[in-house]
Write an enzyme that holds these catalytic residues in place. Structure first.
Site, PDB file in Angstrom:
ATOM      1  N   HIS A   1       0.815  -1.215   0.000  1.00  0.00           N
ATOM      2  CA  HIS A   1       0.000   0.000   0.000  1.00  0.00           C
ATOM      3  C   HIS A   1       0.851   1.269   0.000  1.00  0.00           C
ATOM      4  CE1 HIS A   1      -3.556  -2.372   1.947  1.00  0.00           C
ATOM      5  NE2 HIS A   1      -3.333  -2.721   0.702  1.00  0.00           N
TER       6      HIS A   1
ATOM      7  N   PHE B   1      -0.701  -8.162   4.825  1.00  0.00           N
ATOM      8  CA  PHE B   1       0.616  -7.568   4.602  1.00  0.00           C
ATOM      9  C   PHE B   1       0.566  -6.215   3.884  1.00  0.00           C
ATOM     10  CE2 PHE B   1       0.753 -12.245   3.784  1.00  0.00           C
ATOM     11  CZ  PHE B   1       1.101 -12.619   5.076  1.00  0.00           C
ATOM     12  N   CYS B   2      -0.491  -5.434   4.122  1.00  0.00           N
ATOM     13  CA  CYS B   2      -0.652  -4.141   3.449  1.00  0.00           C
ATOM     14  C   CYS B   2      -0.541  -4.296   1.930  1.00  0.00           C
ATOM     15  CB  CYS B   2       0.374  -3.121   3.950  1.00  0.00           C
ATOM     16  SG  CYS B   2       0.142  -2.643   5.664  1.00  0.00           S
ATOM     17  N   ALA B   3      -1.080  -5.395   1.421  1.00  0.00           N
ATOM     18  CA  ALA B   3      -1.096  -5.660  -0.019  1.00  0.00           C
ATOM     19  C   ALA B   3      -2.411  -6.358  -0.360  1.00  0.00           C
ATOM     20  CB  ALA B   3       0.096  -6.520  -0.417  1.00  0.00           C
TER      21      ALA B   3
END
Length: 423
Positions: free
Chosen positions: A134, A372-374
């Protein structure tokens, strides 16, 4: 007492063996409690989130603390020492990443900070892949980025980037150096060539790549590189953006305040050029010193030997996980030629949090679970609720890998119905 040894404490003739860490790190003998009672030595598989400190880093901060003072405007001796340390760190960081003579090093809080800073400087469209963390997706998305959906192969993904860049002019191609989800490495030199041929520049999110691979931005043709100290064995709150000066000098200051100006009057402000232009306020002197110390320590290690050590451990972990029924390894591309020390997987019948909690509570093993901020990437990989990530680093060794594999096998076997009892 927590072990804090030098990065070169392991003899070079021992580094060919994965039985030992490639380098000793802080927390190597940390003991943690177990849910069933007792304690065990912690097995750290969460390097990709935040890596432990190297001893040179801790020592550098301790040495500088007595001299910690204001920078740039103080005439006292402590201020002079702090200023020299802060400004000298620019040369160290620039040298570590192979910066060009006219490149600028701007110190930030972390990779996210660096990318948000650069997003305010780009004079045109940005093209970005959908696989990004992100931090390298949202700043550009906020500015109306053109998002390219990655394909099932690296080769086809590069072709899609080429097609997008050729469709209409873009100022910047923003890509990760290595996926924070799977560790797969993109062909940076090829993408830089493509971007430049299409009249664009290239930004590389190096947060996951730099802790595992040496990066020379001049040789690779990278225009801008961003990375974090906390992933580079310097967890003291500093990061860096390195790259070409013109966009940074022309943009509005990232923060406005003291230190970013040459002169202020009632009539207006004369802003300083980069890097000071984007570093308003009292800087993180100790964090920057730690970051420079990490760069110096890592530059002193045998990069080829470190990579061989990591590859051997990754192969051991992947082979072990493949031998467990119900464990699925996640990959983005079928033809990715290289990966750093990140292995992400899912366990049938278990949520990612259940797996991570079991490993921690029962075996003293630290992994990462979640998205995982993805989020777009996890959804594309068929795991919208997340997965489990095991990441390796300089302190990793074979015994910890075997311990993780054995613990997962125990988890899976414990959830499998006994033979003859089904139905």
């Amino acid at each position: 007492m927590t072990a804090v040894l030098t990065a070169t404490a392991v003899r070079s003739d021992e580094r060919c063996s994965t039985d030992r860490p490639f380098a000793e790190v802080s927390g190597a003998d940390l003991t943690v409690p177990l849910s069933g009672g007792g304690t065990c030595t912690y097995a750290n598989f969460d390097y990709a989130a935040s890596a432990p400190a190297l001893a040179q880093v801790t020592a550098r901060v301790q040495d500088l603390l007595p001299y910690y003072a204001s920078v740039h405007r103080g005439a006292g001796y402590a201020s002079q020492v702090s200023t020299a340390s802060y400004e000298g760190a620019r040369d160290v960081v620039a040298g570590f990443v192979g910066a060009r003579a006219d490149d600028v090093v701007v110190f930030t809080r972390n990779t996210t900070d660096s990318l948000n800073l650069l997003a305010g400087c780009v004079p045109g469209d940005t093209v970005v892949l959908d696989i990004e963390h992100h931090a390298n997706l949202l700043p550009w998305k906020k500015n109306g980025a053109r998002i390219v959906r990655s394909a099932d192969t690296v080769a086809e993904t590069v072709q899609r980037i080429v097609a997008e860049l050729c469709s209409k002019p873009a100022a910047l191609l923003a890509v990760t150096g290595a996926s924070n989800v799977t560790g797969e490495v993109l062909p940076i030199a090829r993408l830089a060539e493509v971007a430049h041929a299409c009249g664009a520049r290239i930004l590389v999110d190096g947060a996951q790549l730099l802790p595992h691979r040496r990066v020379d931005i001049a040789e690779l043709g990278i225009d801008y590189l961003a990375f974090s100290g906390h992933k580079l064995y310097a967890p003291f709150g500093a990061g860096a953006l390195i790259g070409r000066r013109d966009w940074l000098d022309a943009a509005e200051p990232y923060l406005v305040g003291g230190g970013a100006t040459r002169d202020v009057s009632a009539a207006g402000v004369d802003w300083a050029p980069a890097p000071q232009r984007h570093e308003a306020g009292t800087p993180n002197v100790l964090g920057v010193a730690a970051l420079a110390a990490a760069c110096t320590a890592l530059a002193g290690l045998d990069a080829d030997a470190s990579e061989r050590h990591e590859r051997a451990l990754c192969a051991r972990l992947v082979d072990g996980l493949r031998g467990i029924d119900g464990v699925e390894l996640l990959r983005i591309w079928s033809d990715s030629p290289d990966s750093v020390g990140i292995v992400t997987f899912a366990v049938d019948g278990c949520t990612p949090r259940e797996v991570a909690s079991y490993l921690s509570d029962r075996h003293g093993i630290g992994v990462r679970d979640g998205r995982f901020c993805a989020h777009p990437l996890l959804a594309r990989l068929g795991r919208p609720d997340g997965a489990v990530r095991a990441s390796l680093g300089l302190g990793s060794h074979a015994a910890d890998v075997d311990r993780l594999v054995a613990a997962l096998r125990e988890l899976v076997d414990g959830r499998r119905p006994a033979a003859g009892l089904a139905g």
